[in-house]
Write a protein that holds these residues in place. Structure first.
Motif, PDB file in Angstrom:
ATOM      1  N   PHE A   1       3.060 -65.861   2.162  1.00 31.83           N
ATOM      2  CA  PHE A   1       2.771 -67.272   2.700  1.00 31.83           C
ATOM      3  C   PHE A   1       2.127 -68.047   2.840  1.00 31.83           C
ATOM      4  N   GLY A   2       2.137 -69.056   3.333  1.00 28.93           N
ATOM      5  CA  GLY A   2       1.118 -70.168   3.857  1.00 28.93           C
ATOM      6  C   GLY A   2      -0.959 -69.310   3.485  1.00 28.93           C
ATOM      7  N   ARG A   3      -1.325 -68.770   4.546  1.00 33.73           N
ATOM      8  CA  ARG A   3      -3.265 -69.228   4.075  1.00 33.73           C
ATOM      9  C   ARG A   3      -3.342 -67.934   2.744  1.00 33.73           C
ATOM     10  N   THR A   4      -2.225 -66.392   3.647  1.00 31.99           N
ATOM     11  CA  THR A   4      -2.434 -65.565   2.788  1.00 31.99           C
ATOM     12  C   THR A   4      -1.770 -65.520   0.917  1.00 31.99           C
ATOM     13  N   ALA A   5      -0.703 -66.428   1.136  1.00 32.34           N
ATOM     14  CA  ALA A   5      -0.332 -67.183  -0.230  1.00 32.34           C
ATOM     15  C   ALA A   5      -1.744 -67.278  -1.614  1.00 32.34           C
ATOM     16  N   SER A   6      -2.214 -68.363  -0.249  1.00 32.44           N
ATOM     17  CA  SER A   6      -3.253 -69.426  -1.395  1.00 32.44           C
ATOM     18  C   SER A   6      -4.462 -68.572  -1.124  1.00 32.44           C
ATOM     19  N   ARG A   7      -4.284 -66.758  -0.957  1.00 28.01           N
ATOM     20  CA  ARG A   7      -5.936 -66.065  -1.661  1.00 28.01           C
ATOM     21  C   ARG A   7      -5.582 -65.605  -2.379  1.00 28.01           C
ATOM     22  N   VAL A   8      -4.558 -65.991  -3.075  1.00 29.31           N
ATOM     23  CA  VAL A   8      -3.929 -64.775  -4.395  1.00 29.31           C
ATOM     24  C   VAL A   8      -3.406 -64.853  -5.317  1.00 29.31           C
ATOM     25  N   ARG A   9      -3.926 -64.893  -6.658  1.00 29.08           N
ATOM     26  CA  ARG A   9      -3.787 -65.307  -7.676  1.00 29.08           C
ATOM     27  C   ARG A   9      -3.714 -64.080  -8.646  1.00 29.08           C
ATOM     28  N   THR A  10      -3.618 -62.906  -8.677  1.00 31.22           N
ATOM     29  CA  THR A  10      -3.923 -61.923  -9.290  1.00 31.22           C
ATOM     30  C   THR A  10      -3.086 -60.633  -8.257  1.00 31.22           C
ATOM     31  N   VAL A  11      -3.178 -59.846  -9.649  1.00 30.18           N
ATOM     32  CA  VAL A  11      -2.499 -58.517  -8.598  1.00 30.18           C
ATOM     33  C   VAL A  11      -3.777 -58.281  -8.361  1.00 30.18           C
ATOM     34  N   ASP A  12      -5.268 -57.660  -8.281  1.00 32.14           N
ATOM     35  CA  ASP A  12      -5.922 -57.229  -7.893  1.00 32.14           C
ATOM     36  C   ASP A  12      -7.023 -58.413  -6.143  1.00 32.14           C
ATOM     37  N   ASP A  13      -6.120 -59.024  -6.390  1.00 39.01           N
ATOM     38  CA  ASP A  13      -6.630 -60.234  -5.173  1.00 39.01           C
ATOM     39  C   ASP A  13      -5.961 -59.596  -3.736  1.00 39.01           C
ATOM     40  N   GLY A  14      -4.528 -59.691  -4.480  1.00 41.37           N
ATOM     41  CA  GLY A  14      -3.326 -58.720  -4.034  1.00 41.37           C
ATOM     42  C   GLY A  14      -3.637 -57.317  -3.572  1.00 41.37           C
ATOM     43  N   LEU A  15      -3.947 -56.700  -3.609  1.00 39.10           N
ATOM     44  CA  LEU A  15      -4.965 -55.376  -3.593  1.00 39.10           C
ATOM     45  C   LEU A  15      -5.640 -55.732  -2.855  1.00 39.10           C
ATOM     46  N   ALA A  16      -6.537 -56.850  -2.915  1.00 36.25           N
ATOM     47  CA  ALA A  16      -7.460 -57.345  -1.788  1.00 36.25           C
ATOM     48  C   ALA A  16      -7.560 -57.788  -0.058  1.00 36.25           C
ATOM     49  N   VAL A  17      -6.283 -58.480  -0.407  1.00 34.16           N
ATOM     50  CA  VAL A  17      -6.159 -58.827   1.052  1.00 34.16           C
ATOM     51  C   VAL A  17      -4.999 -58.573   1.660  1.00 34.16           C
ATOM     52  N   VAL A  18      -4.276 -57.821   0.960  1.00 35.45           N
ATOM     53  CA  VAL A  18      -3.087 -57.554   1.120  1.00 35.45           C
ATOM     54  C   VAL A  18      -2.639 -55.876   2.042  1.00 35.45           C
ATOM     55  N   TRP A  19      -3.489 -55.494   0.689  1.00 29.62           N
ATOM     56  CA  TRP A  19      -3.682 -53.672   0.974  1.00 29.62           C
ATOM     57  C   TRP A  19      -3.813 -53.466   3.177  1.00 29.62           C
ATOM     58  N   PRO A  20      -5.404 -54.402   2.982  1.00 28.27           N
ATOM     59  CA  PRO A  20      -5.862 -53.696   4.103  1.00 28.27           C
ATOM     60  C   PRO A  20      -5.066 -54.434   5.314  1.00 28.27           C
ATOM     61  N   LEU A  21      -4.289 -55.157   4.997  1.00 26.79           N
ATOM     62  CA  LEU A  21      -2.985 -55.777   6.374  1.00 26.79           C
ATOM     63  C   LEU A  21      -2.161 -54.875   7.012  1.00 26.79           C
ATOM     64  N   VAL A  22      -1.894 -53.810   5.783  1.00 23.40           N
ATOM     65  CA  VAL A  22      -0.213 -53.133   6.364  1.00 23.40           C
ATOM     66  C   VAL A  22      -1.093 -51.442   5.569  1.00 23.40           C
ATOM     67  N   ALA A  23      -1.492 -51.194   4.603  1.00 22.25           N
ATOM     68  CA  ALA A  23      -2.429 -49.535   5.198  1.00 22.25           C
ATOM     69  C   ALA A  23      -2.088 -49.013   6.293  1.00 22.25           C
ATOM     70  N   ASP A  24      -3.313 -48.916   7.372  1.00 26.22           N
ATOM     71  CA  ASP A  24      -2.535 -47.848   7.867  1.00 26.22           C
ATOM     72  C   ASP A  24      -1.194 -47.606   8.913  1.00 26.22           C
ATOM     73  N   ARG A  25      -0.412 -49.427   8.284  1.00 32.89           N
ATOM     74  CA  ARG A  25       0.995 -48.564   8.891  1.00 32.89           C
ATOM     75  C   ARG A  25       1.710 -47.936   7.877  1.00 32.89           C
ATOM     76  N   TYR A  26       1.544 -48.946   6.439  1.00 39.60           N
ATOM     77  CA  TYR A  26       2.490 -47.533   5.681  1.00 39.60           C
ATOM     78  C   TYR A  26       1.707 -45.717   5.944  1.00 39.60           C
ATOM     79  N   ALA A  27       0.626 -45.435   5.532  1.00 37.56           N
ATOM     80  CA  ALA A  27       0.310 -44.191   6.051  1.00 37.56           C
ATOM     81  C   ALA A  27       0.854 -43.192   7.175  1.00 37.56           C
ATOM     82  N   THR A  28       1.138 -44.130   8.466  1.00 33.55           N
ATOM     83  CA  THR A  28       2.124 -44.225   9.092  1.00 33.55           C
ATOM     84  C   THR A  28       3.487 -43.475   9.334  1.00 33.55           C
TER      85      THR A  28
END
Length: 113
Positions: A75-102
């Motif tokens: 949603f919101g600003r996060t959604a506005s930055r994502v147009r492709t799966v590659d965009d999503g990986l670049a934008v979203v994964w850094p936000l959740v990678a550490d949490r998911y690792a644990t």
């Protein structure tokens, strides 16, 4: 956060790790993914919402050997930055990678953030 996040872990089944602020994120999630298809990776925009799916970037697998998918409704600003799966990986994964690792190896996920 500006998203709903659903995934599974090594030994726990598919569940929401972030509810995007919704008491029940399932209807919003279902609506967002209704037209996203069944491909392992997807990026589907409906208005200001993006349904994003990608396989675990670290190649982690569950106890049955299946590669773990991560599904987000953005949603919101996060959604506005994502147009492709590659965009999503670049934008979203850094936000959740550490949490998911644990979380992924826990016997029971912590659930909503």
């Amino acid at each position: 956060m500006n998203f709903i996040w659903a995934t599974r872990g090594r030994v726990w089944g598919f569940r929401f790790l972030d509810n995007g602020g919704y008491a029940d994120p399932l209807p919003v999630y279902d609506a967002a993914f209704a037209r996203a298809g069944d491909e392992p990776c997807a990026c589907h925009r409906t208005g200001d919402t993006v349904a994003l799916r990608f396989l675990d970037p670290e190649g982690r697998r569950d106890a049955s050997g299946r590669v773990i998918p991560h599904e987000f409704v953005l949603f919101g600003r996060t959604a506005s930055r994502v147009r492709t799966v590659d965009d999503g990986l670049a934008v979203v994964w850094p936000l959740v990678a550490d949490r998911y690792a644990t979380e992924w190896d826990r016997g029971d996920s912590g659930g909503f953030a």
